[in-house]
Design an enzyme around this catalytic site. Structure first.
Site, mmCIF file in Angstrom:
data_model
loop_
_atom_site.group_PDB
_atom_site.id
_atom_site.type_symbol
_atom_site.label_atom_id
_atom_site.label_comp_id
_atom_site.label_asym_id
_atom_site.label_seq_id
_atom_site.Cartn_x
_atom_site.Cartn_y
_atom_site.Cartn_z
ATOM 1 N N LYS A 59 0.833 -10.762 -8.267
ATOM 2 C CA LYS A 59 1.546 -10.502 -9.518
ATOM 3 C C LYS A 59 3.062 -10.552 -9.343
ATOM 4 O O LYS A 59 3.776 -10.924 -10.258
ATOM 5 C CB LYS A 59 1.093 -9.203 -10.181
ATOM 6 C CG LYS A 59 1.235 -7.955 -9.348
ATOM 7 C CD LYS A 59 0.581 -6.788 -10.075
ATOM 8 C CE LYS A 59 0.869 -5.472 -9.381
ATOM 9 N NZ LYS A 59 0.590 -5.456 -7.919
ATOM 10 N N ARG B 64 1.473 2.286 -12.942
ATOM 11 C CA ARG B 64 0.372 2.268 -11.986
ATOM 12 C C ARG B 64 -0.592 3.421 -12.236
ATOM 13 O O ARG B 64 -1.579 3.541 -11.523
ATOM 14 C CB ARG B 64 0.924 2.390 -10.580
ATOM 15 C CG ARG B 64 0.989 1.061 -9.810
ATOM 16 C CD ARG B 64 1.329 1.421 -8.393
ATOM 17 N NE ARG B 64 1.180 0.402 -7.419
ATOM 18 C CZ ARG B 64 2.117 -0.467 -7.058
ATOM 19 N NH1 ARG B 64 3.247 -0.523 -7.702
ATOM 20 N NH2 ARG B 64 1.895 -1.291 -6.051
ATOM 21 N N ARG C 287 0.793 -11.524 4.869
ATOM 22 C CA ARG C 287 2.057 -11.395 4.145
ATOM 23 C C ARG C 287 3.189 -11.021 5.102
ATOM 24 O O ARG C 287 2.990 -10.219 6.022
ATOM 25 C CB ARG C 287 1.888 -10.280 3.115
ATOM 26 C CG ARG C 287 2.574 -10.569 1.826
ATOM 27 C CD ARG C 287 1.791 -10.021 0.682
ATOM 28 N NE ARG C 287 2.153 -8.622 0.442
ATOM 29 C CZ ARG C 287 2.149 -8.080 -0.773
ATOM 30 N NH1 ARG C 287 1.805 -8.792 -1.818
ATOM 31 N NH2 ARG C 287 2.458 -6.824 -0.927
ATOM 32 N N ARG D 174 5.097 -5.634 6.558
ATOM 33 C CA ARG D 174 5.473 -4.321 6.028
ATOM 34 C C ARG D 174 4.429 -3.275 6.391
ATOM 35 O O ARG D 174 3.239 -3.574 6.407
ATOM 36 C CB ARG D 174 5.564 -4.398 4.489
ATOM 37 C CG ARG D 174 6.902 -4.824 4.012
ATOM 38 C CD ARG D 174 7.016 -5.068 2.514
ATOM 39 N NE ARG D 174 5.980 -4.534 1.650
ATOM 40 C CZ ARG D 174 5.875 -4.859 0.365
ATOM 41 N NH1 ARG D 174 6.727 -5.701 -0.184
ATOM 42 N NH2 ARG D 174 4.931 -4.361 -0.380
ATOM 43 N N ARG E 217 -4.689 1.439 -0.139
ATOM 44 C CA ARG E 217 -4.015 1.051 -1.380
ATOM 45 C C ARG E 217 -5.008 0.500 -2.405
ATOM 46 O O ARG E 217 -4.847 0.710 -3.606
ATOM 47 C CB ARG E 217 -2.924 0.009 -1.103
ATOM 48 C CG ARG E 217 -1.763 0.585 -0.311
ATOM 49 C CD ARG E 217 -0.766 -0.486 0.053
ATOM 50 N NE ARG E 217 0.050 -0.891 -1.075
ATOM 51 C CZ ARG E 217 0.709 -2.037 -1.146
ATOM 52 N NH1 ARG E 217 0.630 -2.916 -0.168
ATOM 53 N NH2 ARG E 217 1.449 -2.313 -2.177
#
Ligand code: AMP
Length: 217
Positions: free
Chosen positions: A13, A88, A127, A160, A171
């Site tokens: 997103k 969220r 990522r 990260r 998450r």
């Protein structure tokens, strides 16, 4: 035009939000980016947010809502914005709704980028992020020109903390529990649009443009 991007962490997103911002000439507002900038600058807000982010948890609503409302009150947001990573939780969405209501405004589109959990876990471990300028890459789908080095600023790319496999699963659990109920929230308001997020970035963007229309507003 006020747009919300929904979807699991790693659904893509953020990438879509950036392209939307560019095409429709509205700011891309990412609460995650705001928190990371504060961490980098060593602010009190950054120190507080980091405790939650490193654990794969959500930053408390009160703090998050305050920084978001400050951001969207700025001059560059007066013609709209694309929110990436906010809301969220249902309470965050309710406050946003209330604040917009006071101005006789509302969210025009909530775009839900839909990707199954298995694909998310695979993606996120690839990522890479630049701690210096915030640019993000993926070792397979968006590789930097030179391995491990940021194209934009030459910084050294990192995985990260919140993209590490153990944090990713946490998450996703948080997402299903606290964020996914927002789909019903925006469906009931008649603004939810589902987009299949397992296709190429270009195909996804094309579908989003067909939803938002071809003109800036
Ligand atoms: P993101 O870059 O959007 O994936 O956000 C990274 C992290 O920042 C999340 O895992 C949360 O810890 C925190 N965060 C970002 N946006 C929010 C939000 N709207 N509410 C609570 N925590 C958030």
């Amino acid at each position: 035009m006020k747009i919300i991007m929904l979807g699991a962490p790693g659904a893509g997103k953020g990438t879509q939000a950036k392209q939307i911002a560019e095409k429709y000439k509205i700011p891309h507002v990412s609460t995650g980016d705001i928190f990371r900038a504060n961490i980098k600058n060593g602010t009190e807000l950054g120190k507080e947010a980091k405790k939650y982010m490193d654990a794969g948890a959500l930053v408390p609503d009160e703090l998050t809502v305050r920084i978001l409302l400050d951001r969207v009150a700025q001059e560059d947001c007066k013609n709209g914005y694309v929110l990436d990573g906010f809301p969220r939780t249902i309470p965050q969405a309710e406050v946003l709704d209330e604040e917009l209501g006071k101005l006789n405004e509302s969210i025009d589109h909530a775009i839900n980028v839909d990707v199954p959990d298995e694909a998310i876990v695979k993606r996120m471990s690839g990522r890479r992020a630049c701690p210096s300028c915030g640019a993000t890459y993926h070792i397979v789908s968006i590789p930097p020109k030179k391995e491990g080095i940021c194209d934009a600023c030459g910084g050294e790319l990192i995985l990260r903390d919140d993209d590490k496999p153990e944090t990713v699963q946490k998450r996703l659990d948080v997402y299903h529990e606290q964020t996914q109920p927002l789909e019903d929230f925006y469906r009931e308001k008649g603004v939810l649009k589902n987009v299949n997020g397992t296709r190429s970035m270009e195909e996804i963007f094309e579908e989003i443009v067909s939803i938002l229309g071809n003109t800036e507003s």
